[in-house]
Design an enzyme around this catalytic site. Structure first.
Site, PDB file in Angstrom:
ATOM      1  N   CYS A 142     -20.832 -24.944  13.624  1.00  0.00           N
ATOM      2  CA  CYS A 142     -20.495 -23.544  13.364  1.00  0.00           C
ATOM      3  C   CYS A 142     -21.771 -22.702  13.207  1.00  0.00           C
ATOM      4  O   CYS A 142     -22.553 -22.596  14.131  1.00  0.00           O
ATOM      5  CB  CYS A 142     -19.562 -23.437  12.171  1.00  0.00           C
ATOM      6  SG  CYS A 142     -18.683 -21.849  12.106  1.00  0.00           S
ATOM      7  N   LYS A 163     -12.010 -11.469  12.889  1.00  0.00           N
ATOM      8  CA  LYS A 163     -12.318 -12.876  12.722  1.00  0.00           C
ATOM      9  C   LYS A 163     -11.569 -13.730  13.730  1.00  0.00           C
ATOM     10  O   LYS A 163     -10.358 -13.568  13.932  1.00  0.00           O
ATOM     11  CB  LYS A 163     -11.959 -13.316  11.297  1.00  0.00           C
ATOM     12  CG  LYS A 163     -12.398 -14.728  10.934  1.00  0.00           C
ATOM     13  CD  LYS A 163     -12.042 -15.023   9.479  1.00  0.00           C
ATOM     14  CE  LYS A 163     -12.571 -16.375   9.046  1.00  0.00           C
ATOM     15  NZ  LYS A 163     -12.237 -16.665   7.629  1.00  0.00           N
ATOM     16  N   SER A 192     -12.888 -20.657  12.868  1.00  0.00           N
ATOM     17  CA  SER A 192     -12.956 -19.747  11.725  1.00  0.00           C
ATOM     18  C   SER A 192     -14.352 -19.150  11.665  1.00  0.00           C
ATOM     19  O   SER A 192     -15.250 -19.713  11.040  1.00  0.00           O
ATOM     20  CB  SER A 192     -12.625 -20.495  10.425  1.00  0.00           C
ATOM     21  OG  SER A 192     -12.713 -19.635   9.308  1.00  0.00           O
ATOM     22  N   HIS A 235     -14.518 -26.310  14.198  1.00  0.00           N
ATOM     23  CA  HIS A 235     -14.364 -27.177  13.027  1.00  0.00           C
ATOM     24  C   HIS A 235     -13.386 -28.325  13.250  1.00  0.00           C
ATOM     25  O   HIS A 235     -12.308 -28.364  12.649  1.00  0.00           O
ATOM     26  CB  HIS A 235     -13.917 -26.344  11.826  1.00  0.00           C
ATOM     27  CG  HIS A 235     -14.955 -25.407  11.304  1.00  0.00           C
ATOM     28  ND1 HIS A 235     -16.043 -25.825  10.574  1.00  0.00           N
ATOM     29  CD2 HIS A 235     -15.085 -24.066  11.435  1.00  0.00           C
ATOM     30  CE1 HIS A 235     -16.789 -24.777  10.254  1.00  0.00           C
ATOM     31  NE2 HIS A 235     -16.237 -23.700  10.775  1.00  0.00           N
ATOM     32  N   GLU A 237     -13.777 -31.078  11.983  1.00  0.00           N
ATOM     33  CA  GLU A 237     -13.744 -31.834  10.725  1.00  0.00           C
ATOM     34  C   GLU A 237     -12.725 -31.284   9.731  1.00  0.00           C
ATOM     35  O   GLU A 237     -12.444 -31.930   8.712  1.00  0.00           O
ATOM     36  CB  GLU A 237     -15.141 -31.840  10.076  1.00  0.00           C
ATOM     37  CG  GLU A 237     -15.511 -30.607   9.267  1.00  0.00           C
ATOM     38  CD  GLU A 237     -15.944 -29.405  10.108  1.00  0.00           C
ATOM     39  OE1 GLU A 237     -16.282 -28.362   9.534  1.00  0.00           O
ATOM     40  OE2 GLU A 237     -15.952 -29.525  11.356  1.00  0.00           O
ATOM     41  N   ARG A 249      -6.465 -17.816   0.242  1.00  0.00           N
ATOM     42  CA  ARG A 249      -7.566 -17.346  -0.596  1.00  0.00           C
ATOM     43  C   ARG A 249      -7.826 -15.871  -0.345  1.00  0.00           C
ATOM     44  O   ARG A 249      -7.981 -15.073  -1.287  1.00  0.00           O
ATOM     45  CB  ARG A 249      -8.821 -18.160  -0.289  1.00  0.00           C
ATOM     46  CG  ARG A 249     -10.086 -17.714  -1.006  1.00  0.00           C
ATOM     47  CD  ARG A 249     -11.320 -18.195  -0.266  1.00  0.00           C
ATOM     48  NE  ARG A 249     -11.427 -17.591   1.061  1.00  0.00           N
ATOM     49  CZ  ARG A 249     -12.202 -18.075   2.043  1.00  0.00           C
ATOM     50  NH1 ARG A 249     -12.902 -19.175   1.859  1.00  0.00           N
ATOM     51  NH2 ARG A 249     -12.253 -17.455   3.213  1.00  0.00           N
TER      52      ARG A 249
END
Length: 323
Positions: A142, A163, A192, A235, A237, A249
């Site tokens: 990233c 985003k 992200s 990502h 992972e 969040r």
């Protein structure tokens, strides 16, 4: 072989409960092999969660791996207890005297900031330069990938108006790459980020090879085969709930955020998202480790030396047995 991490690291019990094999120091020294030395420069705010995600993937390898946790020295994260950092991490200033077979540099949510304005950019540049002499193979993830592409190749990041957030399909552009061995013709991966790297900028660098790409969200995976550098912009992972955690969040903090694309079943946030990238995450890390194992020198002092050659006949099993 299992992964060797401190048995008091929070990830230890979680990995054991998931069925991932981990080992203690006592068990490790009984084995007549040299473990692969892999460092994790963890820039993510929630370091404990990232440790678990990366250790889970590394621990699936049939090779013995010793994982070292490394942090930026002059930056204090807000979301990880200091006692955890002092117990399990070494600063790069301490770690830089070592050699590593592999080194992972994670992302961090600063992609809206120009590289030069990031508070630890000078130390980041020093670390990237250090990987050329002290690391055999690097995986940059990233923002870590954006930073390395910019530092080594002058490849810019392009700011997005909103985003990039969700699970996006990726096209395999070089199926013959050893890093993509076993991959489907296309695959999905969590995204992200507030910036992207464009394929045209990578194509303009003859030393770079574009491996996977999204028409919507730009470069996904690229490599510099000369220096065993892998750039992963997204990502693999991530846990099944990582995007949901980010979404809720931001909703709680009243931060404008769109529903993650192609993530919740029928876009219903009350339903548990399905993980469609787990197998490819394991494939990518397994392929990276295998390629590293095949090419890294048995004598670690040779790492970073010009013209180094791995002794594929001697390999790691030739290390002397521990007394």
């Amino acid at each position: 072989m299992p992964i060797k991490i401190p048995d008091t690291l929070p990830a230890f019990d979680a990995l054991v409960n998931e069925g991932v094999r981990v080992m203690t120091e006592t068990a490790a020294i009984r084995q007549d092999i040299r473990p692969l030395q892999i460092g994790l420069l963890n820039l993510m705010p929630n370091k404990i969660k990232t440790e678990l995600q990366m250790a889970r993937l590394l621990g699936a390898s049939p090779l013995q791996i010793e994982l070292s946790l490394v942090r930026i020295g002059n930056h204090k994260p807000k979301n990880t207890p200091e006692d955890h950092l002092y117990a399990f991490y070494e600063t790069w200033e301490t770690a830089k005297h070592r050699k590593f077979d592999g080194f992972i540099i994670t992302g961090t949510p600063v992609e809206t900031i120009p590289f030069e304005d990031v508070s630890y950019w000078q130390e980041m540049q020093d670390i990237l330069e250090w990987t050329q002499t002290n690391v055999h193979s690097t995986m940059n993830v990233c923002w870590g990938a954006m930073a390395a592409l910019y530092h080594f190749h002058g490849v810019p990041k392009h700011q997005l108006t909103e985003k990039a957030f969700g699970v996006y399909g990726q096209k395999i552009l070089k199926p013959s790459s050893p890093y993509l061995n076993g991959f489907s013709d296309d695959f999905a991966i969590p995204v992200s980020r507030w910036a992207q790297v464009q394929a045209a900028d990578v194509a303009a660098c003859p030393e770079l090879t574009l491996l996977a790409h999204s028409d919507e969200k730009g470069v996904c995976i690229a490599e510099d085969p000369r220096y065993h550098r892998l750039y992963v912009l997204d990502h693999l992972e991530y846990d099944s709930t990582s995007l949901a955690d980010e979404y809720f969040r931001d909703i709680k903090a009243d931060v404008p955020i769109k529903l993650p694309f192609n993530y919740f079943p029928s876009d219903d946030t009350t339903q548990a998202p399905q993980n469609r990238w787990r197998s490819h995450a394991h494939l990518l890390l397994s392929n990276w480790i295998n390629e590293m194992y095949q090419t890294t020198p048995f004598d670690m002092s040779l790492i970073g030396k010009t013209g180094q050659q791995a002794d594929v006949h001697q390999r790691f099993e030739s290390a002397p047995a521990a007394e």
